[in-house]
Design a protein around this motif. Structure first.
Motif, PDB file in Angstrom:
ATOM      1  N   GLU A 160       0.834  -1.198   0.000  1.00 37.75           N
ATOM      2  CA  GLU A 160       0.000   0.000   0.000  1.00 37.75           C
ATOM      3  C   GLU A 160       0.871   1.252   0.000  1.00 37.75           C
ATOM      4  O   GLU A 160       1.896   1.311   0.676  1.00 37.75           O
ATOM      5  CB  GLU A 160      -0.886  -0.019   1.254  1.00 37.75           C
ATOM      6  N   ALA A 161       0.476   2.240  -0.790  1.00 31.59           N
ATOM      7  CA  ALA A 161       1.235   3.492  -0.855  1.00 31.59           C
ATOM      8  C   ALA A 161       1.190   4.199   0.503  1.00 31.59           C
ATOM      9  O   ALA A 161       0.192   4.163   1.209  1.00 31.59           O
ATOM     10  CB  ALA A 161       0.677   4.398  -1.938  1.00 31.59           C
ATOM     11  N   HIS A 162       2.275   4.810   0.824  1.00 34.75           N
ATOM     12  CA  HIS A 162       2.426   5.546   2.080  1.00 34.75           C
ATOM     13  C   HIS A 162       2.302   7.030   1.743  1.00 34.75           C
ATOM     14  O   HIS A 162       2.782   7.463   0.697  1.00 34.75           O
ATOM     15  CB  HIS A 162       3.803   5.207   2.667  1.00 34.75           C
ATOM     16  N   PRO A 163       1.692   7.841   2.618  1.00 36.64           N
ATOM     17  CA  PRO A 163       1.527   9.274   2.312  1.00 36.64           C
ATOM     18  C   PRO A 163       2.836  10.007   2.026  1.00 36.64           C
ATOM     19  O   PRO A 163       2.860  10.981   1.291  1.00 36.64           O
ATOM     20  CB  PRO A 163       0.865   9.842   3.575  1.00 36.64           C
ATOM     21  N   PHE A 164       3.939   9.551   2.579  1.00 34.59           N
ATOM     22  CA  PHE A 164       5.233  10.201   2.414  1.00 34.59           C
ATOM     23  C   PHE A 164       5.914   9.793   1.105  1.00 34.59           C
ATOM     24  O   PHE A 164       6.870  10.423   0.676  1.00 34.59           O
ATOM     25  CB  PHE A 164       6.119   9.826   3.615  1.00 34.59           C
ATOM     26  N   ASP A 165       5.422   8.725   0.457  1.00 30.77           N
ATOM     27  CA  ASP A 165       6.093   8.155  -0.715  1.00 30.77           C
ATOM     28  C   ASP A 165       6.388   9.174  -1.813  1.00 30.77           C
ATOM     29  O   ASP A 165       7.514   9.253  -2.299  1.00 30.77           O
ATOM     30  CB  ASP A 165       5.273   7.010  -1.319  1.00 30.77           C
ATOM     31  N   THR A 166       5.408   9.924  -2.231  1.00 30.13           N
ATOM     32  CA  THR A 166       5.585  10.860  -3.341  1.00 30.13           C
ATOM     33  C   THR A 166       6.680  11.872  -3.018  1.00 30.13           C
ATOM     34  O   THR A 166       7.549  12.147  -3.849  1.00 30.13           O
ATOM     35  CB  THR A 166       4.260  11.591  -3.653  1.00 30.13           C
ATOM     36  N   TYR A 167       6.640  12.421  -1.811  1.00 28.46           N
ATOM     37  CA  TYR A 167       7.659  13.378  -1.378  1.00 28.46           C
ATOM     38  C   TYR A 167       9.040  12.730  -1.362  1.00 28.46           C
ATOM     39  O   TYR A 167      10.006  13.283  -1.877  1.00 28.46           O
ATOM     40  CB  TYR A 167       7.307  13.924   0.010  1.00 28.46           C
ATOM     41  N   ALA A 168       9.139  11.546  -0.778  1.00 26.67           N
ATOM     42  CA  ALA A 168      10.428  10.860  -0.656  1.00 26.67           C
ATOM     43  C   ALA A 168      11.012  10.546  -2.024  1.00 26.67           C
ATOM     44  O   ALA A 168      12.195  10.815  -2.277  1.00 26.67           O
ATOM     45  CB  ALA A 168      10.267   9.580   0.161  1.00 26.67           C
ATOM     46  N   PHE A 169      10.206   9.990  -2.908  1.00 23.51           N
ATOM     47  CA  PHE A 169      10.701   9.648  -4.241  1.00 23.51           C
ATOM     48  C   PHE A 169      11.154  10.901  -4.982  1.00 23.51           C
ATOM     49  O   PHE A 169      12.178  10.890  -5.670  1.00 23.51           O
ATOM     50  CB  PHE A 169       9.629   8.900  -5.038  1.00 23.51           C
ATOM     51  N   SER A 170      10.417  11.985  -4.840  1.00 21.14           N
ATOM     52  CA  SER A 170      10.785  13.245  -5.490  1.00 21.14           C
ATOM     53  C   SER A 170      12.111  13.777  -4.953  1.00 21.14           C
ATOM     54  O   SER A 170      12.980  14.195  -5.724  1.00 21.14           O
ATOM     55  CB  SER A 170       9.676  14.275  -5.269  1.00 21.14           C
ATOM     56  N   ARG A 171      12.282  13.771  -3.642  1.00 20.03           N
ATOM     57  CA  ARG A 171      13.524  14.265  -3.026  1.00 20.03           C
ATOM     58  C   ARG A 171      14.721  13.401  -3.435  1.00 20.03           C
ATOM     59  O   ARG A 171      15.804  13.917  -3.691  1.00 20.03           O
ATOM     60  CB  ARG A 171      13.398  14.287  -1.496  1.00 20.03           C
ATOM     61  N   ILE A 172      14.519  12.095  -3.488  1.00 20.65           N
ATOM     62  CA  ILE A 172      15.605  11.200  -3.891  1.00 20.65           C
ATOM     63  C   ILE A 172      15.988  11.465  -5.342  1.00 20.65           C
ATOM     64  O   ILE A 172      17.171  11.569  -5.668  1.00 20.65           O
ATOM     65  CB  ILE A 172      15.212   9.724  -3.667  1.00 20.65           C
ATOM     66  N   ARG A 173      14.996  11.590  -6.209  1.00 22.51           N
ATOM     67  CA  ARG A 173      15.295  11.881  -7.621  1.00 22.51           C
ATOM     68  C   ARG A 173      16.040  13.213  -7.758  1.00 22.51           C
ATOM     69  O   ARG A 173      16.980  13.324  -8.548  1.00 22.51           O
ATOM     70  CB  ARG A 173      14.010  11.884  -8.448  1.00 22.51           C
ATOM     71  N   GLN A 174      15.636  14.229  -6.977  1.00 20.39           N
ATOM     72  CA  GLN A 174      16.330  15.515  -7.003  1.00 20.39           C
ATOM     73  C   GLN A 174      17.783  15.364  -6.552  1.00 20.39           C
ATOM     74  O   GLN A 174      18.696  15.942  -7.147  1.00 20.39           O
ATOM     75  CB  GLN A 174      15.618  16.531  -6.110  1.00 20.39           C
ATOM     76  N   ALA A 175      18.002  14.590  -5.503  1.00 17.56           N
ATOM     77  CA  ALA A 175      19.362  14.384  -4.991  1.00 17.56           C
ATOM     78  C   ALA A 175      20.228  13.657  -6.019  1.00 17.56           C
ATOM     79  O   ALA A 175      21.377  14.042  -6.255  1.00 17.56           O
ATOM     80  CB  ALA A 175      19.321  13.600  -3.677  1.00 17.56           C
ATOM     81  N   VAL A 176      19.681  12.633  -6.647  1.00 20.23           N
ATOM     82  CA  VAL A 176      20.430  11.893  -7.665  1.00 20.23           C
ATOM     83  C   VAL A 176      20.716  12.795  -8.861  1.00 20.23           C
ATOM     84  O   VAL A 176      21.839  12.803  -9.383  1.00 20.23           O
ATOM     85  CB  VAL A 176      19.680  10.610  -8.085  1.00 20.23           C
ATOM     86  N   ASP A 177      19.714  13.575  -9.290  1.00 16.87           N
ATOM     87  CA  ASP A 177      19.924  14.495 -10.414  1.00 16.87           C
ATOM     88  C   ASP A 177      21.014  15.517 -10.096  1.00 16.87           C
ATOM     89  O   ASP A 177      21.863  15.817 -10.940  1.00 16.87           O
ATOM     90  CB  ASP A 177      18.625  15.222 -10.780  1.00 16.87           C
ATOM     91  N   SER A 178      21.004  16.049  -8.876  1.00 21.34           N
ATOM     92  CA  SER A 178      22.021  17.029  -8.469  1.00 21.34           C
ATOM     93  C   SER A 178      23.408  16.401  -8.448  1.00 21.34           C
ATOM     94  O   SER A 178      24.385  17.011  -8.907  1.00 21.34           O
ATOM     95  CB  SER A 178      21.696  17.604  -7.091  1.00 21.34           C
ATOM     96  N   ALA A 179      23.505  15.199  -7.910  1.00 24.66           N
ATOM     97  CA  ALA A 179      24.798  14.512  -7.862  1.00 24.66           C
ATOM     98  C   ALA A 179      25.282  14.183  -9.266  1.00 24.66           C
ATOM     99  O   ALA A 179      26.462  14.357  -9.586  1.00 24.66           O
ATOM    100  CB  ALA A 179      24.682  13.241  -7.025  1.00 24.66           C
ATOM    101  N   ASN A 180      24.380  13.741 -10.124  1.00 26.66           N
ATOM    102  CA  ASN A 180      24.729  13.429 -11.511  1.00 26.66           C
ATOM    103  C   ASN A 180      25.267  14.669 -12.213  1.00 26.66           C
ATOM    104  O   ASN A 180      26.306  14.622 -12.881  1.00 26.66           O
ATOM    105  CB  ASN A 180      23.508  12.878 -12.247  1.00 26.66           C
ATOM    106  N   LEU A 181      24.587  15.787 -12.036  1.00 28.49           N
ATOM    107  CA  LEU A 181      25.013  17.043 -12.654  1.00 28.49           C
ATOM    108  C   LEU A 181      26.384  17.478 -12.117  1.00 28.49           C
ATOM    109  O   LEU A 181      27.241  17.907 -12.892  1.00 28.49           O
ATOM    110  CB  LEU A 181      23.972  18.139 -12.410  1.00 28.49           C
ATOM    111  N   ALA A 182      26.585  17.354 -10.821  1.00 23.46           N
ATOM    112  CA  ALA A 182      27.866  17.758 -10.229  1.00 23.46           C
ATOM    113  C   ALA A 182      29.023  16.936 -10.785  1.00 23.46           C
ATOM    114  O   ALA A 182      30.072  17.491 -11.152  1.00 23.46           O
ATOM    115  CB  ALA A 182      27.802  17.628  -8.702  1.00 23.46           C
ATOM    116  N   VAL A 183      28.847  15.632 -10.885  1.00 21.28           N
ATOM    117  CA  VAL A 183      29.917  14.780 -11.428  1.00 21.28           C
ATOM    118  C   VAL A 183      30.129  15.087 -12.904  1.00 21.28           C
ATOM    119  O   VAL A 183      31.263  15.192 -13.375  1.00 21.28           O
ATOM    120  CB  VAL A 183      29.586  13.283 -11.216  1.00 21.28           C
ATOM    121  N   ARG A 184      29.041  15.264 -13.632  1.00 23.22           N
ATOM    122  CA  ARG A 184      29.128  15.551 -15.071  1.00 23.22           C
ATOM    123  C   ARG A 184      29.827  16.890 -15.327  1.00 23.22           C
ATOM    124  O   ARG A 184      30.699  16.997 -16.194  1.00 23.22           O
ATOM    125  CB  ARG A 184      27.730  15.555 -15.678  1.00 23.22           C
ATOM    126  N   GLU A 185      29.445  17.904 -14.572  1.00 23.56           N
ATOM    127  CA  GLU A 185      30.063  19.226 -14.716  1.00 23.56           C
ATOM    128  C   GLU A 185      31.556  19.170 -14.383  1.00 23.56           C
ATOM    129  O   GLU A 185      32.371  19.776 -15.074  1.00 23.56           O
ATOM    130  CB  GLU A 185      29.363  20.253 -13.816  1.00 23.56           C
TER     131      GLU A 185
END
Length: 172
Positions: free
Chosen positions: A4-29
């Motif tokens: 069952e989906a948890h109320p925090f899921d959408t927020y958590a997945f979004s924050r994780i994706r943002q963190a991965v995107d930021s790290a990816n950009l930092a390494v790429r740059e």
């Protein structure tokens, strides 16, 4: 069984994706702007976001997250590597994977492409659980899960756990 989906899921997945995107950009740059130093830099990552008893685990590459529960270490992530793909397809055995000549080839990493997809999973934690987040520098050197369990359980605090795990990897 569908979880069952948890109320925090959408927020958590979004924050994780943002963190991965930021790290990816930092390494790429870094790789793009400092090519002499970076020499095609890339990185792996594993991370955990905790909310009450729920753990959101993400990884890219072959950095891993394990769950220590009831004296047993369980791998929670899936490696993005050639060897993991060969194992999954049944083309090599677990024994052959240990010293496979292409064991260092990862199929997904930070910094190589403009976008990278992280695997994200959720896990319910129990009292006494411990998460171990590590790179292949640990799990590929300290190949006995029982040894990692002993180190984790015998140290009085997490700083000493980390130091002892690094020592065990260096010793191996």
């Amino acid at each position: 069984e569908v979880e069952e989906a948890h109320p925090f899921d959408t927020y958590a997945f979004s924050r994780i994706r943002q963190a991965v995107d930021s790290a990816n950009l930092a390494v790429r740059e870094y790789a793009l702007h400092r090519p002499d130093e970076a020499r095609g830099a890339g990185s792996t990552v594993t991370m955990a976001l905790l909310n009450d008893t729920r753990a959101y685990i993400a990884n890219v590459g072959d950095s891993r997250t394990y769950l220590l529960r009831d004296n047993y270490l369980t791998l929670l992530t899936r490696d993005h590597s050639l060897v993991a793909e060969l194992l999954s397809a049944g083309r090599i055995t677990p024994k052959e994977a240990i010293d496979h000549p292409q064991s260092n080839l990862i199929t997904r990493c930070l910094g190589y492409m403009d976008q990278v997809e992280a695997d994200i999973t959720t896990h319910e934690l129990q009292s006494g659980d411990c998460l171990l987040l590590c790179s292949d520098g640990l799990w590929d050197e300290v190949r006995e899960p029982e040894m990692m369990v002993r180190i984790i359980q015998s140290a009085p605090d997490l700083e000493i756990v980390a130091r002892r795990l690094v020592q065990a990897a260096n010793h191996a």
